[in-house]
Design an enzyme around this catalytic site. Structure first.
Site: not given
Ligand code: KQY
Length: 361
Positions: A338, A340-342
């Site tokens: 989501n 934070h991951c991108i």
């Protein structure tokens, strides 16, 4: 490593395009990434790294204030493939370049090859003319969070998984985290979110919101397999101390209702031999914890779910000085992560290191 709420020079992202991760040729995901980039750019400069063939498309879809750079990658998870930025006592910013093995190496990688992802961190640091430390550790940025004072939080499921650093003991892994992130104390949670394909990244489960205060994904449904995982994390957090010896204040954020890949969504993906399959009916690892803290703003996922509003309200209570922005993020979740991951924050450097202690949120 500064905490995410400390001042940023900007935020890095990568453009989604692979057709086995992102359905319908990446079009719906690209719209979601544009939305995330647009919202973050209200608070700080955003750079989007793009493969050469997508440069014109990305440039056309992204608002003009986003810097678009040719920066090749295999997929768009810059939290994991990109550099982790650190700051020294003189306020100089440098980057840590971890070994990236696509979340599990040849035994359980999510796609093959990942050679371009491996070059993302060095390229970011070349672009910014920042010194680079190559760390002898397989690690992804989404697998840890720090409080900026020397405490790190992570999960055993991920960092001790044999598909990451099978030859290193827990003590050796801890030592490398200390050496490369400047941290002094580690809080080990056991497992991450149910069906999280990263082997339990903490950034979907739990995060610091300021020193001594954490947010934890939660469910009241004891029959949901997530219940046991959140409850066991809660117990560990309750008995933990941070680097300053403080007990943690724990805020639960109820997860969205369980979500599953639909037939239509699965049908939009290319079937290949070189990436994991994402079949219809697979449970998605939805969580509101996977948000990004910008300079004066928090950009958080929304799922068109009854828990969306309460999650934003809790974030507003936790970040009283920030603007809280929700972005509909199911298309990002379909790829396995989501907001934070991108994203990856680049801290502001300073001649005056005390300025770095400041927080916008
Ligand atoms: O949790 C993260 N930091 C990234 C999720 C990556 C998913 C890859 N499909």
């Amino acid at each position: 490593m500064p905490a995410e709420w400390q001042p940023h020079a900007g935020c890095w992202m990568l453009w989604p395009e692979r057709r086995d991760t992102w359905r319908n040729g990446g079009k719906p995901a690209q719209q979601a990434f544009v939305e995330v980039a647009r919202e973050i750019s209200r608070f700080e400069p955003v750079t989007m790294g793009v493969n050469p063939e997508q440069f014109r498309n990305a440039r056309a879809l992204l608002p003009p204030q986003i810097r678009v750079l040719e920066l090749s990658s295999n997929d768009a998870w810059i939290r994991d493939s990109g550099a982790t930025f650190v700051v020294n006592d003189a306020g100089e910013v440098r980057g840590v370049d971890w070994i990236f093995n696509a979340w599990g190496g040849l035994e359980k990688m999510m796609y093959f090859p990942w050679d371009l992802d491996e070059q993302v961190a060095p390229k970011m640091l070349e672009i910014e003319a920042l010194d680079r430390y190559r760390a002898p550790l397989v690690l992804e940025g989404g697998s840890f969070h720090v409080d900026g004072e020397g405490t790190l939080i992570t999960t055993e499921q991920c960092l001790l998984h044999p598909n990451r650093n099978p030859t290193l003991s827990r003590a050796e892994i801890e030592q490398r985290l200390r050496d490369y992130l400047g941290i002094k104390h580690i809080i080990w949670l056991k497992r991450g979110v149910f069906e999280d394909e990263t082997d339990g990244h903490v950034d979907n489960l739990c995060c610091f919101v300021r020193p001594g205060v954490v947010a934890l994904t939660w469910t009241d449904d004891r029959k949901d397999p997530q219940y046991e995982r959140s409850a066991e994390a809660y117990d560990r957090l309750r008995s933990a101390r941070d680097v300053k010896g403080r007990r943690l204040e724990i805020h639960k954020i109820h997860q969205p209702e369980p979500m599953y890949m639909t037939g239509e969504e699965a049908a939009g993906l290319d079937i290949v031999d070189t990436a994991i399959s994402r079949p219809e009916g697979e449970r998605l690892a939805g969580s509101y914890i996977n948000f990004y803290i910008a300079n004066g703003g928090v950009v958080a996922p929304q799922f068109d779910d009854p828990h969306d509003r309460p999650a934003l309200q809790t974030l507003a209570d936790l970040f009283p000085n920030a603007q809280i922005i929700g972005v509909y993020a199911r298309e990002i979740l379909l790829g396995g992560g989501n907001i934070h991951c991108i994203t990856q924050q680049q801290p502001a450097g300073s001649d005056n290191p005390q300025a770095l202690e400041r927080s916008y949120v």
